[in-house]
Scaffold this motif. Sequence first.
Motif, PDB file in Angstrom:
ATOM      1  N   TRP A 108       0.845  -1.195   0.000  1.00  0.00           N
ATOM      2  CA  TRP A 108       0.000   0.000   0.000  1.00  0.00           C
ATOM      3  C   TRP A 108       0.886   1.253   0.000  1.00  0.00           C
ATOM      4  CZ3 TRP A 108      -0.637   4.450   2.644  1.00  0.00           C
ATOM      5  CH2 TRP A 108      -1.805   5.185   2.399  1.00  0.00           C
ATOM      6  N   THR A 109       1.894   1.240   0.845  1.00  0.00           N
ATOM      7  CA  THR A 109       2.801   2.382   0.968  1.00  0.00           C
ATOM      8  C   THR A 109       3.545   2.632  -0.342  1.00  0.00           C
ATOM      9  OG1 THR A 109       3.049   1.923   3.328  1.00  0.00           O
ATOM     10  CG2 THR A 109       4.731   3.306   2.314  1.00  0.00           C
ATOM     11  N   LEU A 110       4.007   1.564  -0.985  1.00  0.00           N
ATOM     12  CA  LEU A 110       4.709   1.709  -2.260  1.00  0.00           C
ATOM     13  C   LEU A 110       3.791   2.321  -3.323  1.00  0.00           C
ATOM     14  CD1 LEU A 110       6.679  -1.656  -2.302  1.00  0.00           C
ATOM     15  CD2 LEU A 110       7.678   0.641  -2.171  1.00  0.00           C
ATOM     16  N   GLY A 111       2.546   1.875  -3.389  1.00  0.00           N
ATOM     17  CA  GLY A 111       1.597   2.432  -4.345  1.00  0.00           C
ATOM     18  C   GLY A 111       1.308   3.893  -4.068  1.00  0.00           C
ATOM     19  N   PHE A 112       1.098   4.213  -2.804  1.00  0.00           N
ATOM     20  CA  PHE A 112       0.815   5.583  -2.388  1.00  0.00           C
ATOM     21  C   PHE A 112       1.977   6.508  -2.740  1.00  0.00           C
ATOM     22  CE2 PHE A 112       0.755   8.952   0.850  1.00  0.00           C
ATOM     23  CZ  PHE A 112      -0.570   9.376   0.791  1.00  0.00           C
ATOM     24  N   LEU A 113       3.190   6.097  -2.373  1.00  0.00           N
ATOM     25  CA  LEU A 113       4.369   6.928  -2.612  1.00  0.00           C
ATOM     26  C   LEU A 113       4.680   7.062  -4.098  1.00  0.00           C
ATOM     27  CD1 LEU A 113       6.705   5.825   0.309  1.00  0.00           C
ATOM     28  CD2 LEU A 113       5.452   7.984   0.082  1.00  0.00           C
ATOM     29  N   GLU A 114       4.356   6.039  -4.881  1.00  0.00           N
ATOM     30  CA  GLU A 114       4.588   6.107  -6.324  1.00  0.00           C
ATOM     31  C   GLU A 114       3.798   7.264  -6.933  1.00  0.00           C
ATOM     32  OE1 GLU A 114       3.156   3.037  -9.492  1.00  0.00           O
ATOM     33  OE2 GLU A 114       5.080   2.321  -8.700  1.00  0.00           O
ATOM     34  N   VAL A 116       2.613   9.897  -5.277  1.00  0.00           N
ATOM     35  CA  VAL A 116       3.151  11.144  -4.712  1.00  0.00           C
ATOM     36  C   VAL A 116       4.394  11.560  -5.498  1.00  0.00           C
ATOM     37  CG1 VAL A 116       4.255  12.163  -2.679  1.00  0.00           C
ATOM     38  CG2 VAL A 116       2.165  10.805  -2.415  1.00  0.00           C
ATOM     39  N   GLU A 117       5.269  10.616  -5.818  1.00  0.00           N
ATOM     40  CA  GLU A 117       6.480  10.924  -6.585  1.00  0.00           C
ATOM     41  C   GLU A 117       6.130  11.375  -7.997  1.00  0.00           C
ATOM     42  OE1 GLU A 117       9.699  11.177  -5.612  1.00  0.00           O
ATOM     43  OE2 GLU A 117       8.845  10.897  -3.622  1.00  0.00           O
ATOM     44  N   GLU A 118       5.158  10.708  -8.628  1.00  0.00           N
ATOM     45  CA  GLU A 118       4.741  11.070  -9.985  1.00  0.00           C
ATOM     46  C   GLU A 118       4.198  12.495 -10.044  1.00  0.00           C
ATOM     47  OE1 GLU A 118       1.864   8.091 -11.025  1.00  0.00           O
ATOM     48  OE2 GLU A 118       3.390   6.551 -11.318  1.00  0.00           O
ATOM     49  N   ALA A 119       3.664  12.995  -8.932  1.00  0.00           N
ATOM     50  CA  ALA A 119       3.081  14.342  -8.905  1.00  0.00           C
ATOM     51  C   ALA A 119       4.141  15.425  -9.050  1.00  0.00           C
ATOM     52  CB  ALA A 119       2.285  14.543  -7.614  1.00  0.00           C
ATOM     53  N   GLY A 120       5.384  15.090  -8.749  1.00  0.00           N
ATOM     54  CA  GLY A 120       6.467  16.058  -8.885  1.00  0.00           C
ATOM     55  C   GLY A 120       6.527  17.034  -7.723  1.00  0.00           C
ATOM     56  N   GLU A 121       7.260  18.111  -7.927  1.00  0.00           N
ATOM     57  CA  GLU A 121       7.510  19.083  -6.865  1.00  0.00           C
ATOM     58  C   GLU A 121       6.395  20.098  -6.663  1.00  0.00           C
ATOM     59  OE1 GLU A 121       9.938  19.433  -4.484  1.00  0.00           O
ATOM     60  OE2 GLU A 121      10.429  17.401  -5.147  1.00  0.00           O
TER      61      GLU A 121
END
Length: 191
Positions: A108-114, A116-121
């Motif tokens: 779940w955490t990996l999916g969530f963070l993926e 968040v990372e894709e959203a950029g800065e």
Amino acid sequence: MSTIDERPDFSTIADLFLLHGSLQSPAFLDGRLCAGLALNDLAAGDWLEAVCLDLGVEQPRDRDSAEALLAWRRQALEALADSALNYEPLLPDELYSLAERARGLRDWTLGFLEVVEEAGEAPRQGWSAPLREALEDLSVLATMETDLEESPENENDLFALAEHARMAAMLLYTEQHPGRPQVEASEPTRH
């Protein structure tokens, strides 16, 4: 109108995935769903397309499957937007071993963070220090050891980690959607 209590459980979604020939963890996609709803207001059609892509199918196999996948999204959104703050990540329950539950939380955490990372800065610019810290903690959680022995201590630790992930998800949603849900601030904002 559906209620949050009707939210499908992990086994129900896992069975739906099996019906589509996938052994993928629903927890991973639920993490992606939660972050997608928080950051991108993930539309129903986009969610259905993303799930099908992850399952390796062009479309759900039947109307009931499509409705179940759309209900999963709708109920997650309702829980995130509810003022009771009762969103729960879709994780394996006590019918699963502690190791399986730990893997589910990590997935779940990996999916969530993926997402968040894709959203950029850009979205990060307005995030509070508590949200940034919670996301940093989730980065550590994504690398956690999942081969846990069954013990009350490990059970309690896993519960606390799942609660941390849940709170991080709700914090991300509430910061991205001011006033939805309408909640009282628990402490004054420090500047």
